[in-house]
Design a protein around this motif. Structure first.
Motif, PDB file in Angstrom:
ATOM      1  N   MET B   1       0.843  -1.202   0.000  1.00 20.43           N
ATOM      2  CA  MET B   1       0.000   0.000   0.000  1.00 20.43           C
ATOM      3  C   MET B   1       0.878   1.251   0.000  1.00 20.43           C
ATOM      4  SD  MET B   1      -2.790   1.030   2.824  1.00 20.43           S
ATOM      5  CE  MET B   1      -4.252   1.937   2.481  1.00 20.43           C
ATOM      6  N   ARG B   2       0.453   2.231  -0.749  1.00 21.90           N
ATOM      7  CA  ARG B   2       1.255   3.447  -0.795  1.00 21.90           C
ATOM      8  C   ARG B   2       1.143   4.194   0.528  1.00 21.90           C
ATOM      9  NH1 ARG B   2       1.183   5.747  -6.805  1.00 21.90           N
ATOM     10  NH2 ARG B   2       3.146   6.589  -6.109  1.00 21.90           N
ATOM     11  N   PHE B   3       2.243   4.797   0.893  1.00 23.77           N
ATOM     12  CA  PHE B   3       2.302   5.490   2.174  1.00 23.77           C
ATOM     13  C   PHE B   3       1.253   6.597   2.266  1.00 23.77           C
ATOM     14  CE2 PHE B   3       4.017   8.868   4.890  1.00 23.77           C
ATOM     15  CZ  PHE B   3       4.038   8.177   6.076  1.00 23.77           C
ATOM     16  N   ARG B   4       1.131   7.372   1.158  1.00 24.30           N
ATOM     17  CA  ARG B   4       0.235   8.515   1.247  1.00 24.30           C
ATOM     18  C   ARG B   4      -1.221   8.102   1.422  1.00 24.30           C
ATOM     19  NH1 ARG B   4       0.588  10.947  -4.892  1.00 24.30           N
ATOM     20  NH2 ARG B   4      -0.872   9.504  -5.853  1.00 24.30           N
ATOM     21  N   LEU B   5      -1.583   6.932   0.855  1.00 21.04           N
ATOM     22  CA  LEU B   5      -2.953   6.448   1.045  1.00 21.04           C
ATOM     23  C   LEU B   5      -3.180   6.003   2.483  1.00 21.04           C
ATOM     24  CD1 LEU B   5      -3.803   4.464  -2.198  1.00 21.04           C
ATOM     25  CD2 LEU B   5      -4.755   6.627  -1.379  1.00 21.04           C
ATOM     26  N   LEU B   6      -2.167   5.320   3.031  1.00 21.07           N
ATOM     27  CA  LEU B   6      -2.251   4.879   4.430  1.00 21.07           C
ATOM     28  C   LEU B   6      -2.394   6.089   5.347  1.00 21.07           C
ATOM     29  CD1 LEU B   6      -2.002   2.452   6.376  1.00 21.07           C
ATOM     30  CD2 LEU B   6       0.440   2.924   6.481  1.00 21.07           C
ATOM     31  N   SER B   7      -1.591   7.096   5.069  1.00 21.28           N
ATOM     32  CA  SER B   7      -1.606   8.300   5.891  1.00 21.28           C
ATOM     33  C   SER B   7      -2.942   9.039   5.759  1.00 21.28           C
ATOM     34  CB  SER B   7      -0.437   9.187   5.462  1.00 21.28           C
ATOM     35  OG  SER B   7      -0.460  10.392   6.152  1.00 21.28           O
ATOM     36  N   HIS B  96      15.124   8.958   6.294  1.00 17.86           N
ATOM     37  CA  HIS B  96      15.945  10.138   5.986  1.00 17.86           C
ATOM     38  C   HIS B  96      15.118  11.346   5.583  1.00 17.86           C
ATOM     39  CE1 HIS B  96      19.067   7.284   6.436  1.00 17.86           C
ATOM     40  NE2 HIS B  96      18.589   6.551   5.448  1.00 17.86           N
ATOM     41  N   ARG B  97      13.823  11.262   5.851  1.00 18.04           N
ATOM     42  CA  ARG B  97      12.959  12.410   5.552  1.00 18.04           C
ATOM     43  C   ARG B  97      12.339  12.904   6.849  1.00 18.04           C
ATOM     44  NH1 ARG B  97      12.389  13.878   0.146  1.00 18.04           N
ATOM     45  NH2 ARG B  97      12.959  12.132  -1.210  1.00 18.04           N
ATOM     46  N   PRO B  98      13.056  13.753   7.560  1.00 18.81           N
ATOM     47  CA  PRO B  98      12.592  14.160   8.899  1.00 18.81           C
ATOM     48  C   PRO B  98      11.207  14.812   8.883  1.00 18.81           C
ATOM     49  CG  PRO B  98      14.439  15.524   8.136  1.00 18.81           C
ATOM     50  CD  PRO B  98      14.324  14.377   7.189  1.00 18.81           C
ATOM     51  N   LYS B  99      10.825  15.440   7.771  1.00 18.51           N
ATOM     52  CA  LYS B  99       9.521  16.115   7.734  1.00 18.51           C
ATOM     53  C   LYS B  99       8.377  15.100   7.722  1.00 18.51           C
ATOM     54  CE  LYS B  99      10.507  20.607   5.806  1.00 18.51           C
ATOM     55  NZ  LYS B  99      10.309  21.500   4.661  1.00 18.51           N
ATOM     56  N   ILE B 100       8.672  13.853   7.385  1.00 19.51           N
ATOM     57  CA  ILE B 100       7.658  12.806   7.484  1.00 19.51           C
ATOM     58  C   ILE B 100       7.876  12.008   8.762  1.00 19.51           C
ATOM     59  CG2 ILE B 100       6.888  10.610   6.483  1.00 19.51           C
ATOM     60  CD1 ILE B 100       7.228  11.858   3.737  1.00 19.51           C
ATOM     61  N   LEU B 101       9.120  11.656   9.017  1.00 16.27           N
ATOM     62  CA  LEU B 101       9.450  10.755  10.127  1.00 16.27           C
ATOM     63  C   LEU B 101       9.023  11.330  11.480  1.00 16.27           C
ATOM     64  CD1 LEU B 101      10.863   8.119  10.939  1.00 16.27           C
ATOM     65  CD2 LEU B 101      12.959   9.457  11.248  1.00 16.27           C
ATOM     66  N   PHE B 102       9.460  12.552  11.778  1.00 22.68           N
ATOM     67  CA  PHE B 102       9.221  13.077  13.123  1.00 22.68           C
ATOM     68  C   PHE B 102       7.746  13.335  13.416  1.00 22.68           C
ATOM     69  CE2 PHE B 102      13.866  14.368  12.850  1.00 22.68           C
ATOM     70  CZ  PHE B 102      14.274  13.287  13.643  1.00 22.68           C
ATOM     71  N   PRO B 103       6.999  13.998  12.520  1.00 23.31           N
ATOM     72  CA  PRO B 103       5.569  14.179  12.823  1.00 23.31           C
ATOM     73  C   PRO B 103       4.829  12.846  12.976  1.00 23.31           C
ATOM     74  CG  PRO B 103       6.188  15.460  10.895  1.00 23.31           C
ATOM     75  CD  PRO B 103       7.376  14.658  11.262  1.00 23.31           C
ATOM     76  N   ALA B 104       5.218  11.828  12.176  1.00 20.43           N
ATOM     77  CA  ALA B 104       4.542  10.523  12.266  1.00 20.43           C
ATOM     78  C   ALA B 104       4.805   9.892  13.628  1.00 20.43           C
ATOM     79  CB  ALA B 104       5.011   9.607  11.142  1.00 20.43           C
ATOM     80  N   ILE B 105       6.058   9.976  14.077  1.00 23.63           N
ATOM     81  CA  ILE B 105       6.382   9.393  15.387  1.00 23.63           C
ATOM     82  C   ILE B 105       5.688  10.174  16.500  1.00 23.63           C
ATOM     83  CG2 ILE B 105       8.261   9.032  17.039  1.00 23.63           C
ATOM     84  CD1 ILE B 105      10.031   8.291  14.654  1.00 23.63           C
ATOM     85  N   HIS B 154       3.351  15.476  -1.653  1.00 25.91           N
ATOM     86  CA  HIS B 154       4.322  16.333  -2.327  1.00 25.91           C
ATOM     87  C   HIS B 154       5.486  15.497  -2.841  1.00 25.91           C
ATOM     88  CE1 HIS B 154       6.513  19.918  -3.343  1.00 25.91           C
ATOM     89  NE2 HIS B 154       7.573  19.381  -2.774  1.00 25.91           N
ATOM     90  N   LEU B 155       5.882  14.513  -2.010  1.00 25.69           N
ATOM     91  CA  LEU B 155       6.982  13.609  -2.351  1.00 25.69           C
ATOM     92  C   LEU B 155       6.696  12.892  -3.663  1.00 25.69           C
ATOM     93  CD1 LEU B 155       9.435  12.727  -0.534  1.00 25.69           C
ATOM     94  CD2 LEU B 155       8.110  10.665  -0.088  1.00 25.69           C
ATOM     95  N   ASP B 156       5.471  12.298  -3.724  1.00 28.50           N
ATOM     96  CA  ASP B 156       5.148  11.505  -4.910  1.00 28.50           C
ATOM     97  C   ASP B 156       4.853  12.374  -6.121  1.00 28.50           C
ATOM     98  OD1 ASP B 156       5.471   9.490  -3.262  1.00 28.50           O
ATOM     99  OD2 ASP B 156       3.397   8.808  -3.192  1.00 28.50           O
ATOM    100  N   GLY B 157       4.248  13.524  -5.850  1.00 30.76           N
ATOM    101  CA  GLY B 157       3.799  14.335  -6.988  1.00 30.76           C
ATOM    102  C   GLY B 157       4.745  15.479  -7.292  1.00 30.76           C
ATOM    103  N   ALA B 158       5.951  15.438  -6.709  1.00 26.85           N
ATOM    104  CA  ALA B 158       6.862  16.575  -6.807  1.00 26.85           C
ATOM    105  C   ALA B 158       7.132  16.953  -8.258  1.00 26.85           C
ATOM    106  CB  ALA B 158       8.171  16.264  -6.103  1.00 26.85           C
ATOM    107  N   LYS B 159       7.254  15.923  -9.091  1.00 27.52           N
ATOM    108  CA  LYS B 159       7.622  16.221 -10.480  1.00 27.52           C
ATOM    109  C   LYS B 159       6.432  16.714 -11.285  1.00 27.52           C
ATOM    110  CE  LYS B 159      11.503  13.065 -10.580  1.00 27.52           C
ATOM    111  NZ  LYS B 159      11.192  12.251  -9.378  1.00 27.52           N
TER     112      LYS B 159
END
Lengths: 203, 308
Positions: B1-7, B96-105, B154-159
């Protein structure tokens, strides 16, 4: 080139969710209110022994397992009694499909209210089954039952004219649950609501 | 499952849980279970009065209220595991993506704390201050989840996200709006708490009269509500009219902010005029939670856009 304006899908989804959640909230809140509004248990009725219009003994055992609405009457009464009797008849008709809801009228004038007189009175009220019984017994017993059992004043000096106009709702375990003014339509509506709730307790 | 859908799923589930929690409060089921975490000493609440252990007064037992409260706890545990899976996913994939890691924790830590704090709310017999803290933590958790979801998208759709230009100041206004909504929620909580306290002090006043008696805070709350709704609608008009320059998430947010702002004022008036009907109360609170989250998402989206 202008992009096609997007449809406000987020807002629509939220509004649909709001409608569904509002329905859930209405159900849950009303269930919670209902669960809190249990009718209090007032007093346990003592056993008693009277006779119904067909000559059969009538005591507490004939009230167990049923919801009973009890009043005190005398058949020659001129005052508020005809009004009360007609209100009671309306209820008697209203609950005609429910054998476990019974009406009990106790005479405070046993001297004139013979079994014969009570039978005639029952016919006059349109009673055609045993959901409404008319009881008589020695005056002392009736007074004691009224005062000590139903906690309703019954002064031998003023009887039968001075009898109470209060109706008593008795539950399936012979316990008094509420009192109502049998001449007041608003109060009778409360009585109907209480009967509905008691009925749910039985099921 | 994609992370963004889970989130995203965790965010939606948390919103549902906020609704259920509000429902527990307005239906008066907060003390449906007098103990915590069990209910009347059982993992499955009793259905018959005989199942109540002797040390607990059976008069406290109300089948309906016990189950309402217990379902809130069960859904809470379910949502907790969903948030935990978001955090675990983030730990494994986005170390290695603190903007996702820290808020999730932080979200999962707060969720565990929230469960424990809910127990304290029950133990305090619904002390108004602790009830408000319980709600504030829920708002914080859902904000963190929105932040994580936004980062993931944003990560997935950045491009695919084009470099768009926003009118100067609109990002700033979106930020101000989010802050105003937070202030508004705090003021609303204060109004609610004051009504509770005042209704004990003035038993003869009806809820509408109580609101008048509370005075300043309730007028502030009404006035700020109208201002927020007007600003939301104005921003909505700008964004929707000129949608060429805006990402579709920004437009969705603008629609939702304007629409919900309007609902919120109507519900606030109904509360004022009709003596706080419980169903409207819970919807008012739920929309407040949505508004604060969507305002945050709006701000984040515009901010992200203006940087690229």
């Amino acid at each position: 080139m202008r992009n096609r304006k997007p449809f406000p899908i987020l807002l629509i989804v939220i509004i649909i969710a709001l409608i569904l959640l509002a329905a859930v909230a209405i159900i849950v809140v009303s269930r919670a209110d209902l669960s809190r509004s249990k009718i209090p248990v007032l007093y346990q009725l003592p056993d008693f022994e009277l006779t119904d219009q067909s000559g059969q003994p009538f005591g507490l055992s004939r009230m167990l397992g049923k919801i009973s609405i009890v009043d005190f009457i005398f058949t020659n009464c001129k005052g508020p009694c005809p009004i009360m009797a007609s209100k009671m008849s309306e209820l008697y008709l209203l609950y005609k499909d429910y054998d476990h809801i019974q009406f009990v009228s106790i005479s405070v004038d046993p001297e004139r209210d013979t079994l014969e007189a009570l039978r005639e009175y029952a016919i006059l009220q349109g009673v055609n089954d045993d959901r409404w019984v008319f009881l008589r017994g020695p005056l002392d017993d009736v007074v004691r039952l009224s005062e000590q059992g139903f906690k309703l004043a019954a002064d031998v000096e003023t009887l039968p004219m001075g009898h109470t106009i209060v109706w008593t709702l008795v539950d399936q375990d012979g316990r008094i649950r509420s009192y109502h003014n049998g001449t007041d339509d608003a109060d009778i509506d409360v009585l109907k609501e209480n009967i509905r709730r008691l009925n749910r307790e039985i099921r | 499952m994609r992370f963004r859908l889970l989130s995203l799923a965790a965010t939606a589930a948390t919103y549902f849980l906020i609704f259920v929690g509000g429902l527990v409060r307005v239906s008066g089921a907060g003390l449906g279970c007098p103990d915590w975490p069990k209910c009347f000493g059982r993992w499955i609440p009793p259905v018959r009065i005989e199942q109540i252990p002797p040390e607990i007064d059976p008069a406290l037992f109300n089948f309906t209220l016990a189950w309402i409260e217990y379902i809130n706890r069960l859904i809470g545990v379910g949502v907790g595991f969903l948030i935990l899976s978001v955090a675990l996913y983030a730990i494994f994939r986005f170390r290695h993506r603190p903007k996702i890691l820290f808020p999730a924790i932080l979200a999962v830590v707060l969720t565990a704390f929230q469960g424990w704090q809910g127990g304290k709310v029950v133990a305090s017999e619904l002390e108004p201050m602790l009830v408000s803290v319980h709600m504030a933590i829920a708002f914080l958790i859902v904000s963190l989840l929105i932040y994580v979801t936004h980062q993931a998208y944003h990560l997935d759709g950045a491009k695919t996200t084009l470099a768009v230009e926003y009118p100067a100041g609109i990002t700033k206004w979106a930020g101000i709006m989010w802050l105003l909504i937070i202030i508004q929620v705090i003021a609303g909580t204060h109004v609610r708490g004051s009504i509770e306290i005042m209704s004990r002090r003035f038993p003869l006043l009806n809820p509408a009269e109580l609101l008048a008696e509370i005075g300043a805070v309730s007028y502030f709350h009404s006035l700020l509500g109208i201002i927020i709704a007007l600003v939301a609608m104005a921003m909505g008009v700008i964004v929707i009219k000129d949608s060429r320059d805006f990402s579709s998430i920004a437009i969705q947010c603008a629609w939702a902010l304007a629409g919900l702002g309007f609902f919120q004022i109507i519900f606030g008036m109904v509360l004022f005029l009709f003596g706080n009907p419980p169903v409207i109360q819970v919807l008012h609170l739920w929309i407040a939670a949505l508004l604060s989250g969507i305002a945050l998402l709006f701000f984040l989206t515009l901010k992200k856009g203006s940087k690229t």
